[in-house]
Every structure is written in C-alpha cells, then in structure tokens.
Design a protein around this motif. Structure first.
Motif, PDB file in Angstrom:
ATOM      1  N   GLN A   1       0.922  -1.196   0.041  1.00  0.00           N
ATOM      2  CA  GLN A   1      -0.217  -0.046   0.147  1.00  0.00           C
ATOM      3  C   GLN A   1       0.664   1.181  -0.185  1.00  0.00           C
ATOM      4  OE1 GLN A   1      -3.687  -0.047   2.505  1.00  0.00           O
ATOM      5  NE2 GLN A   1      -2.553  -1.878   3.350  1.00  0.00           N
ATOM      6  N   PHE A   2       2.045   1.058   0.305  1.00  0.00           N
ATOM      7  CA  PHE A   2       2.905   2.416   0.345  1.00  0.00           C
ATOM      8  C   PHE A   2       3.171   2.727  -0.956  1.00  0.00           C
ATOM      9  CE2 PHE A   2       6.895   4.562   0.338  1.00  0.00           C
ATOM     10  CZ  PHE A   2       7.014   5.170   1.386  1.00  0.00           C
ATOM     11  N   ARG A   3       3.167   2.040  -2.338  1.00  0.00           N
ATOM     12  CA  ARG A   3       3.258   2.429  -3.551  1.00  0.00           C
ATOM     13  C   ARG A   3       1.827   3.207  -3.709  1.00  0.00           C
ATOM     14  NH1 ARG A   3       7.039  -0.666  -6.467  1.00  0.00           N
ATOM     15  NH2 ARG A   3       5.566  -0.884  -8.254  1.00  0.00           N
ATOM     16  N   ASN A   4       0.817   2.699  -3.348  1.00  0.00           N
ATOM     17  CA  ASN A   4      -0.458   3.463  -3.480  1.00  0.00           C
ATOM     18  C   ASN A   4      -0.365   4.750  -2.853  1.00  0.00           C
ATOM     19  OD1 ASN A   4      -3.031   3.800  -4.477  1.00  0.00           O
ATOM     20  ND2 ASN A   4      -3.879   2.935  -2.767  1.00  0.00           N
ATOM     21  N   LEU A   5       0.104   4.887  -1.617  1.00  0.00           N
ATOM     22  CA  LEU A   5       0.259   6.047  -0.868  1.00  0.00           C
ATOM     23  C   LEU A   5       0.945   7.127  -1.624  1.00  0.00           C
ATOM     24  CD1 LEU A   5      -0.359   7.658   1.733  1.00  0.00           C
ATOM     25  CD2 LEU A   5       1.837   6.601   2.570  1.00  0.00           C
ATOM     26  N   GLU A   6       2.074   6.933  -2.220  1.00  0.00           N
ATOM     27  CA  GLU A   6       2.714   7.804  -3.282  1.00  0.00           C
ATOM     28  C   GLU A   6       1.882   8.511  -4.233  1.00  0.00           C
ATOM     29  OE1 GLU A   6       7.112   8.285  -5.227  1.00  0.00           O
ATOM     30  OE2 GLU A   6       6.490   6.276  -4.630  1.00  0.00           O
ATOM     31  N   VAL A   7       1.232   7.622  -4.788  1.00  0.00           N
ATOM     32  CA  VAL A   7       0.479   8.047  -6.058  1.00  0.00           C
ATOM     33  C   VAL A   7      -0.693   8.908  -5.441  1.00  0.00           C
ATOM     34  CG1 VAL A   7      -1.448   7.131  -7.604  1.00  0.00           C
ATOM     35  CG2 VAL A   7       0.712   5.962  -7.419  1.00  0.00           C
ATOM     36  N   MET A   8      -1.191   8.465  -4.233  1.00  0.00           N
ATOM     37  CA  MET A   8      -2.305   9.462  -3.770  1.00  0.00           C
ATOM     38  C   MET A   8      -2.081  10.832  -3.424  1.00  0.00           C
ATOM     39  SD  MET A   8      -4.073   6.320  -1.579  1.00  0.00           S
ATOM     40  CE  MET A   8      -5.651   6.922  -0.803  1.00  0.00           C
ATOM     41  N   VAL A   9      -0.528  10.871  -2.838  1.00  0.00           N
ATOM     42  CA  VAL A   9      -0.211  12.196  -2.294  1.00  0.00           C
ATOM     43  C   VAL A   9       0.327  12.909  -3.417  1.00  0.00           C
ATOM     44  CG1 VAL A   9       1.830  12.971  -1.127  1.00  0.00           C
ATOM     45  CG2 VAL A   9       0.467  11.045  -0.188  1.00  0.00           C
ATOM     46  N   LEU A  10       0.916  12.257  -4.553  1.00  0.00           N
ATOM     47  CA  LEU A  10       1.244  13.097  -5.726  1.00  0.00           C
ATOM     48  C   LEU A  10      -0.035  13.821  -6.355  1.00  0.00           C
ATOM     49  CD1 LEU A  10       4.021  11.030  -6.927  1.00  0.00           C
ATOM     50  CD2 LEU A  10       4.434  12.966  -5.803  1.00  0.00           C
ATOM     51  N   ARG A  11      -1.072  12.759  -6.506  1.00  0.00           N
ATOM     52  CA  ARG A  11      -2.358  13.552  -7.067  1.00  0.00           C
ATOM     53  C   ARG A  11      -2.950  14.604  -5.944  1.00  0.00           C
ATOM     54  NH1 ARG A  11      -5.284   7.790  -8.893  1.00  0.00           N
ATOM     55  NH2 ARG A  11      -4.016   7.351 -10.681  1.00  0.00           N
ATOM     56  N   GLU A  12      -2.685  14.396  -4.802  1.00  0.00           N
ATOM     57  CA  GLU A  12      -3.163  15.502  -3.934  1.00  0.00           C
ATOM     58  C   GLU A  12      -2.514  17.033  -4.334  1.00  0.00           C
ATOM     59  OE1 GLU A  12      -1.785  16.209   0.708  1.00  0.00           O
ATOM     60  OE2 GLU A  12      -3.159  14.387   0.172  1.00  0.00           O
ATOM     61  N   ILE A  13      -1.184  16.753  -4.425  1.00  0.00           N
ATOM     62  CA  ILE A  13      -0.398  17.892  -4.669  1.00  0.00           C
ATOM     63  C   ILE A  13      -0.836  18.516  -6.025  1.00  0.00           C
ATOM     64  CG2 ILE A  13       2.042  18.542  -5.154  1.00  0.00           C
ATOM     65  CD1 ILE A  13       2.999  16.577  -3.205  1.00  0.00           C
ATOM     66  N   GLU A  14      -1.097  17.602  -7.025  1.00  0.00           N
ATOM     67  CA  GLU A  14      -1.526  17.981  -8.326  1.00  0.00           C
ATOM     68  C   GLU A  14      -2.665  18.951  -8.173  1.00  0.00           C
ATOM     69  OE1 GLU A  14      -3.224  15.488 -11.554  1.00  0.00           O
ATOM     70  OE2 GLU A  14      -1.073  15.179 -11.992  1.00  0.00           O
ATOM     71  N   LYS A  15      -3.623  18.620  -7.373  1.00  0.00           N
ATOM     72  CA  LYS A  15      -5.074  19.057  -7.580  1.00  0.00           C
ATOM     73  C   LYS A  15      -4.985  20.387  -6.640  1.00  0.00           C
ATOM     74  CE  LYS A  15      -7.458  14.783  -8.212  1.00  0.00           C
ATOM     75  NZ  LYS A  15      -8.483  13.821  -7.555  1.00  0.00           N
TER      76      LYS A  15
END
Length: 464
Positions: free
Chosen positions: A85-99
């Motif tokens: 899930q750590f890999r998924n966390l990275e994607v989620m945080v990067l999308r959060e920054i993008e938005k």
C-alpha cells in the motif's frame, strides 16, 4: 446507546477491556454494519516489511481482498500488505499535490513530507523512497534489512502506512478501526503512535475507534481531545456507557501502568485523596510501614471532584481487572456529616477528624513529644504571651480554650506552629504518616486517640 450513536458521539473512541471481553467483536460489527466507510486493522499482525508483487496484484484486482483477509484476529501477511500500500500512498499524495494549487506552489511539500510523518515515529531508523516502494536506513544512512529491525519498529511502519493510506480515501463518513495497536509497542512508542493518529485524523477529518487493554494508549491523547472511553465487559454487548475525556484520565491512568493486566494494581490499589498534603501523608505511611500498608494515592483536586472520580473508577475498573477495587478518603470538615456509603467497587471512607493534620493533636502524638493535653495547653499559652501580635495568635488562643474539641477544629493555619511547640523539625506530613504507620495498632479508643481521629471505617478499610 447503540453502535451507530456510539461511534458518532466522539471523534476518538477507545474500547477498553480485558482479553476476551468482546472488543474485537464490536469492531467487526462496526465494520460490517454498512453505516460507515471503514478500514479494520487486525489485532494480530504477522509478516515482514517485504514487497511481494502477488500481494499488490491481489489488492489491485480485488477491491474487497484486504477487507476479507482482515476479518479475523490474525493476518499472516499484514506487513506485506502495508508495504504494498505504500506505493499506492505515493500516488495518492502526488495526485493530492497536483490538485491543490497551494501545495503545488509549496516547494517544500513533497511526498517526503508524508514519509516524515512515519520517520518521526522511529527513533533509530528512517524510510526512503525506492523502486520497490521504500528502503530502510539507520542513523548513519546505511541500508538496513527489514529482518534486522525490531518488531515494534515494523509495527509502527506498517500501522502508520495503513493510517496514511486511509486518510487519503475519498469516501464519506470514514471510521478507522484499530484493534490493539499497542501490540509489540513499548509505552513510549504507544504514546507516539496515538499522537500521530490524533494528528492525521484531525487533519483529514475521520473518526477512530480503537480497541485496547493498554491504559498508556488512553493516557496518550491530548488534553481536550474529543475522546470517549467505553468499557467493554462482555461479548455481544449491545448497550454502552461512556466517559468523555477528563483530567481524570491523565491523573488516574498512569497508576495502572502500561499493561493493566499486571498484578501491580492488586498489590497497590489506588486511593483517591483530596490534596497533595494527604498524598504525602499516605506516601509516608507506605514508607514507614515497610510495605505492610500499600496504596497509590491520587489527588483529585478538590472534594467536589471526588464523586466524579469515584464513579469513573467504578465504571472502568471492571473492564481492566478481574478483581477491581479502589478506595477514597475524605476529610470530616463538618462534624455533622454522616457516614459515607461505598460506590460499587470503590470503598469510600471519611476521617473522623476535621482534616488529617489534626492527628498532630492526638494523645499519641502529644505523648510521643513529652506532653499531656494540659501541658501542651500551657505551652500554647507561653507562645501566645511571647507573640501577642502574630497572625495566628487568635486561632491558637481559641484552640487552647477549646482543647477538648481539638478533633473537629480547623488547624491548617497553625499546624507549623504546633510542630514548633512539639519541638520537631519534621514536616507535619512525615510526622503524621509515621504515627499512623507505627502507633495505630497500639492506639487507645478514647475520644482523642489516633484510632478515634481516623474513625472505625478508615481503620478497618485502609489499615486492617
């Protein structure tokens, strides 16, 4: 109070109970109720912090796979699941920054900001991003194999990843269900983890229901937290009482130690006292009795708070101990007050003198210092003649003229003068504590004896 109402009643809910009391059963009921968007963290969490492609494949291809594997007491590959899930966390945080435009403009806000939340929990190691998700290094920036870190460190890494992933979920009405997060964690790490959970839950607006039998977990919440403590005493419990956060938590809970199922409490039961003076007296009693008399005195702050503390103990002790017991002691203050009844498991007592310092005027104390009542009254008179303008003179004259009523008179303002008249340099709390510990068994029963000043119920309950 029903389950849905219980969960909605506070941001943080702690289910406190012994092993086998039904805490996990209740968490799984909340998880399967359909009333909330939940994530359930299994109480027994196995595995290693090793990335396994098959685990990530299962998580990606079956949205219910994680939930289904955790609906039991033990998840053998829990830590592998967290690592995936750590890999998924990275994607989620990067999308959060993008938005979020403000985060995009903040050059210091990166995925490393999120990793730092985890690293703040770990005193000796650090996580870094890597191709497989993360790698672990020590303080010298040397790589450390996941098999060479402690179980507590593994627990913190896995649990913190789980919390951070859940925090980014876009579902509504989110409730994180943590089952015994204290497993493998030393009390100081339990405290750090609770601070972490409290911070993330507040920042990302979700509720937490946490099951534990560790009072260190409860005591770690900040003062003023929206916290309720719910005692769980039996499986399939349907009605619940609760206790909202109160300073009682921080004062009483450390008494029970990090793990309340130890025998410490049964050997040294809690004793609620009105003030710091009383606490010092009972601490001296324990020392002077050489362990024969043992209580853990806990200051309630004022007599007005005593009832609340007694009710707290009576409500929660059964969820912590098989043989719950606690005690409280009040001053007499008003001599017209009647005997006081017990509250459930709490034995309530009241002194038979105005306050515990009145024991300085018992026959035993006077005799120990070479006085009988008549001689001591003469001593008071001599002091008054030498100090006619002293602020305590009127009080001492009144005491001397009514010495037969000394058991029920307020002497707080003159107790240090009484010590001087007795000819001792000991603090009054030490003197009183030593008297109770060493003279009580030989005490007489007349109206100014030590036994009479303490009262029958105090003697029978606390010193027999």
């Amino acid at each position: 109070m029903q389950i849905q109402e219980l969960v909605n009643n506070a941001k943080f809910t702690v289910l406190l109970g012994k092993n086998g009391s039904g805490k996990s059963t209740l968490l799984r009921k909340i998880d399967s109720s359909g009333n909330f968007s939940t994530k359930y963290i299994t109480p027994e969490r196995g595995g290693t912090l090793k990335y396994e492609p098959g685990v990530e494949h299962n998580i990606s291809n079956n949205p219910n796979w994680l939930r289904d594997t955790r609906r039991k007491n033990r998840t053998e590959n829990f830590r592998q699941q967290s690592t995936a899930q750590f890999r998924n966390l990275e994607v989620m945080v990067l999308r959060e920054i993008e938005k979020d435009l403000s985060k995009r403009k903040d050059e210091n806000y990166t995925f490393d900001t999120t990793i730092n939340y985890i690293n703040e929990l770990l005193p000796n190691i650090n996580l870094k991003r890597s191709d497989r998700g993360f790698e672990i290094s020590n303080d010298q920036d040397e790589a450390v194999d996941e098999n060479n870190i402690s179980s507590g460190e593994s627990e913190l890494i896995a649990l913190s990843i789980e919390v951070l992933v859940f925090s980014r979920s876009t579902q509504d009405n989110k409730v994180l269900l943590l089952d015994e997060p204290d497993v493998h964690l030393h009390p100081d790490l339990q405290h750090k983890f609770v601070e972490f959970v409290e911070k993330i839950a507040t920042e990302f607006n979700f509720r937490v229901v946490l099951a534990t039998h560790s009072t260190a977990i409860v005591g770690a919440f900040k003062e003023g937290a929206d916290l309720q403590i719910v005692p769980i005493t039996e499986k399939n419990q349907n009605e619940f009482s609760f206790f909202k956060y109160d300073p009682v938590c921080h004062e009483i809970l450390p008494v029970f130690g990090a793990h309340p199922l130890s025998s410490h409490f049964n050997k040294t039961p809690i004793l609620l006292v009105e003030g710091e003076d009383d606490k010092r007296v009972f601490e001296q009693i324990a020392r002077s009795s050489q362990g024969a008399i043992r209580y853990y005195p806990c200051v309630v702050g004022s007599v007005d708070e005593m009832n609340k503390w007694e009710n707290w103990l009576n409500t929660f002790l059964p969820s912590i101990y098989d043989d719950p017991k606690a005690f409280s002691i009040r001053d007499l203050d008003d001599s017209s007050q009647s005997d006081i009844n017990d509250i459930g498991f709490v034995r309530r007592t009241r002194l038979n003198c105005y306050a515990i310092e009145n024991i300085l005027l018992t026959n035993e104390c006077l005799l120990k210092h070479g006085y009988n009542p008549e001689d001591f009254c003469l001593k008071i008179g001599q002091w008054v003649d030498l100090n006619p303008e002293h602020q305590t003179t009127k009080t001492l004259i009144n005491l001397r003229d009514n010495f037969d009523q000394r058991r029920t008179r307020k002497i707080k303002d003159v107790r240090n003068v009484i010590l001087a008249l007795l000819g001792t340099a000991k603090p009054w709390e030490v003197l009183v504590g030593q008297l109770i510990a060493t003279e009580l068994q030989a005490s007489g029963t007349d109206e100014n004896s030590l036994r009479t000043y303490l009262g029958d119920k105090v003697v029978e309950t606390l010193f027999s």
